[in-house]
Design a protein around this motif. Structure first.
Motif, PDB file in Angstrom:
ATOM      1  N   ARG A  83     -14.407  36.274  67.349  1.00  0.00           N
ATOM      2  CA  ARG A  83     -14.811  35.837  66.012  1.00  0.00           C
ATOM      3  C   ARG A  83     -14.467  36.905  64.975  1.00  0.00           C
ATOM      4  N   ILE A  84     -14.287  36.442  63.745  1.00  0.00           N
ATOM      5  CA  ILE A  84     -14.104  37.367  62.635  1.00  0.00           C
ATOM      6  C   ILE A  84     -15.473  37.941  62.280  1.00  0.00           C
ATOM      7  N   THR A  85     -15.577  39.248  62.304  1.00  0.00           N
ATOM      8  CA  THR A  85     -16.871  39.872  62.004  1.00  0.00           C
ATOM      9  C   THR A  85     -16.913  40.493  60.613  1.00  0.00           C
ATOM     10  N   ALA A  86     -15.733  40.738  60.006  1.00  0.00           N
ATOM     11  CA  ALA A  86     -15.719  41.299  58.656  1.00  0.00           C
ATOM     12  C   ALA A  86     -14.348  41.111  58.024  1.00  0.00           C
ATOM     13  N   VAL A  87     -14.348  40.980  56.709  1.00  0.00           N
ATOM     14  CA  VAL A  87     -13.128  41.006  55.910  1.00  0.00           C
ATOM     15  C   VAL A  87     -13.317  42.125  54.899  1.00  0.00           C
ATOM     16  N   GLU A  88     -12.559  43.207  55.045  1.00  0.00           N
ATOM     17  CA  GLU A  88     -12.777  44.413  54.243  1.00  0.00           C
ATOM     18  C   GLU A  88     -11.605  44.685  53.312  1.00  0.00           C
ATOM     19  N   ASP A  89     -11.907  45.291  52.165  1.00  0.00           N
ATOM     20  CA  ASP A  89     -10.875  45.684  51.216  1.00  0.00           C
ATOM     21  C   ASP A  89     -10.092  46.869  51.768  1.00  0.00           C
ATOM     22  N   GLY A  90      -8.790  46.879  51.503  1.00  0.00           N
ATOM     23  CA  GLY A  90      -7.963  47.990  51.945  1.00  0.00           C
ATOM     24  C   GLY A  90      -7.666  47.911  53.435  1.00  0.00           C
ATOM     25  N   TYR A  91      -7.025  48.963  53.941  1.00  0.00           N
ATOM     26  CA  TYR A  91      -6.648  49.034  55.347  1.00  0.00           C
ATOM     27  C   TYR A  91      -7.607  49.975  56.072  1.00  0.00           C
ATOM     28  N   THR A  92      -8.649  49.415  56.635  1.00  0.00           N
ATOM     29  CA  THR A  92      -9.685  50.197  57.301  1.00  0.00           C
ATOM     30  C   THR A  92      -9.130  50.824  58.571  1.00  0.00           C
ATOM     31  N   GLU A  93      -9.382  52.117  58.738  1.00  0.00           N
ATOM     32  CA  GLU A  93      -8.940  52.807  59.951  1.00  0.00           C
ATOM     33  C   GLU A  93      -9.863  52.446  61.106  1.00  0.00           C
ATOM     34  N   PRO A  94      -9.314  52.027  62.222  1.00  0.00           N
ATOM     35  CA  PRO A  94     -10.162  51.664  63.354  1.00  0.00           C
ATOM     36  C   PRO A  94     -10.694  52.885  64.082  1.00  0.00           C
ATOM     37  N   ALA A  95     -11.760  52.689  64.806  1.00  0.00           N
ATOM     38  CA  ALA A  95     -12.298  53.753  65.646  1.00  0.00           C
ATOM     39  C   ALA A  95     -11.366  53.987  66.834  1.00  0.00           C
ATOM     40  N   ASP A  96     -11.609  55.084  67.552  1.00  0.00           N
ATOM     41  CA  ASP A  96     -10.802  55.380  68.736  1.00  0.00           C
ATOM     42  C   ASP A  96     -10.860  54.209  69.715  1.00  0.00           C
ATOM     43  N   ARG A  97      -9.729  53.948  70.355  1.00  0.00           N
ATOM     44  CA  ARG A  97      -9.586  52.920  71.398  1.00  0.00           C
ATOM     45  C   ARG A  97      -9.748  51.498  70.871  1.00  0.00           C
ATOM     46  N   VAL A  98      -9.700  51.326  69.564  1.00  0.00           N
ATOM     47  CA  VAL A  98      -9.738  49.995  68.967  1.00  0.00           C
ATOM     48  C   VAL A  98      -8.322  49.638  68.512  1.00  0.00           C
ATOM     49  N   GLN A 132     -11.058  28.743  58.038  1.00  0.00           N
ATOM     50  CA  GLN A 132     -11.275  29.791  57.037  1.00  0.00           C
ATOM     51  C   GLN A 132     -11.180  31.169  57.688  1.00  0.00           C
ATOM     52  N   LEU A 133     -10.793  32.148  56.885  1.00  0.00           N
ATOM     53  CA  LEU A 133     -10.848  33.541  57.313  1.00  0.00           C
ATOM     54  C   LEU A 133     -12.046  34.183  56.629  1.00  0.00           C
ATOM     55  N   GLN A 134     -13.196  33.996  57.267  1.00  0.00           N
ATOM     56  CA  GLN A 134     -14.471  34.506  56.769  1.00  0.00           C
ATOM     57  C   GLN A 134     -15.274  35.038  57.941  1.00  0.00           C
ATOM     58  N   ALA A 135     -16.165  35.972  57.673  1.00  0.00           N
ATOM     59  CA  ALA A 135     -17.020  36.494  58.733  1.00  0.00           C
ATOM     60  C   ALA A 135     -17.816  35.362  59.374  1.00  0.00           C
ATOM     61  N   GLY A 136     -17.847  35.354  60.693  1.00  0.00           N
ATOM     62  CA  GLY A 136     -18.576  34.348  61.449  1.00  0.00           C
ATOM     63  C   GLY A 136     -17.708  33.235  61.991  1.00  0.00           C
ATOM     64  N   TYR A 137     -16.505  33.081  61.456  1.00  0.00           N
ATOM     65  CA  TYR A 137     -15.616  32.011  61.912  1.00  0.00           C
ATOM     66  C   TYR A 137     -14.864  32.433  63.175  1.00  0.00           C
TER      67      TYR A 137
END
Length: 424
Positions: free
Chosen positions: A46-61, A384-389
């Motif tokens: 599932r989509i859990t978030a739609v964030e502004d910009g290019y969020t850096e992922p955590a390690d191993r993501v 839709q591209l929204q959190a929860g979908y």
């Protein structure tokens, strides 16, 4: 001892799978403009978030670079026939192919459909193999789109979708409700209940004659008002929406007044029918791809049986103009192609035909996302591209609002968080 206990529990633990998608452009399905520089975060399908910009992922993501792409919701085609595909030999194949042959060939059609960006389809009638395909895909045995299926279409005796049509005396039979053929309200109820028993998700009827059936009439009405009312009522009892194949106006009007959910094709639709559809909230699924295809192939000698050729040349050619009139009139448009008539994997050509008829690209895309999800009763899950979908996500190079042709170049497909095409 505590360490040993913890180690024993390890096989029982599950860990969230998270993917970051860096999107250069984003079409959410609901926004009136194309968004830029967004990050979609997908966790466990599932989509859990739609964030502004290019969020850096955590390690191993995992992070997937789609900065040169436009990212869209997984596409939905509301009219396919996933078991088959038109060809000069198609009419003979009903006598030469076993169900296993149909199923194995259809796995290729399923894969092509998914790789073209269509993560969900509504299959509007086949032999019943479509139910098994749906189940096999859901269980992960076969790669393909999510399928909502009508199992077998419902017709009247001699009508479009009567499986006994076009046979000689030795091979013909008196088809009844089990085969999807009805005469009268009681048989209509039995046919719907049989579709339910056999695993259908929705009901499809052939409210008028058809172009590709081996019969002369392609537009006359083929159900009475009482039969249509019974079909819609029975479908509602079992929580199923309804679709009506229809070319001629009288058959469409009867179906709309009965409460049908969608009109398919609608080739000869007039303004009175359009007004009636608006009044009843009926969706129009135009299937321009099928009209283009049959009109083209009818010019090839021997491609179709002779009785089909005049219908294909006249009715098929009428579709795009009818669609333009219906759109301008304000009828609700939902995306569908009748793929299986046209080749599987070419579904996105419908976008090109819709835009050629005057529909803005974003509205054409909404017809295949938000609106199509509404028809399926999945508006809170798909489109839709929204959190929860559900994480049904596709990407195309370039921007389809500037060049709708890029919809034919899908090079990333994710369905419920699993990548099926691209993403390397």
């Amino acid at each position: 001892m505590k360490l040993l206990f913890a180690l024993c529990l390890l096989p029982l633990l599950t860990f969230a799978q998270t993917t970051y998608l860096h999107c250069g452009k984003l079409i959410t399905g609901t926004d009136d403009e194309v968004l830029t520089e967004k990050t979609l975060i997908v966790t466990d399908g599932r989509i859990t978030a739609v964030e502004d910009g290019y969020t850096e992922p955590a390690d191993r993501v995992t992070a997937i670079d789609l900065r040169d792409h436009t990212v869209l919701p997984g596409l939905i085609d509301l009219h396919v026939h996933i078991e088959s595909q038109s060809s000069p030999t198609a009419y003979m194949e009903r006598f030469t192919l076993d169900p296993a042959d149909v199923a194995l060939r259809a796995t290729d059609y399923c894969r092509k459909t998914l790789e073209a960006g269509f993560t969900t389809v509504r299959d509007l009638g086949g032999s019943g193999v479509n139910v098994s395909l749906r189940d096999a895909i859901n269980k992960g045995y076969v790669v393909g789109p999510r399928i909502f299926t009508a199992e077998k279409a419902i017709a009247t005796t001699g009508g479009h979708a009567d499986p006994s049509n076009g046979r000689n005396d030795e091979l013909t039979f008196d088809a009844g409700p089990d085969a999807g053929v009805i005469n009268g309200p009681e048989e209509a109820y039995k046919a719907v209940r049989t579709r339910y028993k056999n695993g259908a998700d929705c009901i499809k009827i052939t409210a008028t004659g058809g172009v590709l059936s081996v019969a002369k009439d392609g537009s006359g009405p083929q159900f009475t008002d009482e039969e249509l009312a019974a079909i819609v009522a029975a479908a509602k009892d079992y929580g199923m929406h309804t679709a009506a194949h229809a070319h001629g106006t009288e058959g469409m009007k009867r179906a709309v007044r009965a409460g049908i959910t969608t009109i398919e094709h609608g080739s000869l639709m007039d303004e009175e029918t359009m007004d009636l559809m608006i009044e009843h909230g009926t969706y129009y699924v135009p299937t321009l791809s099928a009209g283009k295809f049959v009109a083209e192939k009818a010019k090839i000698p021997g491609y179709f049986p002779a009785v089909i050729v005049p219908k294909a040349l006249s009715i098929g050619a009428a579709l795009q103009e009818t669609f333009k009139n219906a759109y301008d009139h304000g009828v609700k448009i939902a995306f569908g192609t009748d793929t299986g008539v046209s080749p599987h994997g070419d579904n996105a050509k419908e976008f090109v035909y819709m835009v050629e008829a005057g529909v803005p690209p974003l509205e054409a895309i909404r017809a295949a996302t938000v609106t199509a999800a509404e028809v399926l009763g999945m508006a809170e899950e798909l489109g839709q591209l929204q959190a929860g979908y559900l994480a049904d996500i596709v990407a195309v190079p370039g921007d389809p609002t500037e060049d709708i042709g890029v919809m034919l170049e899908v090079d990333f497909v994710m369905k419920e968080g699993q990548i099926h095409h691209g993403g390397n």
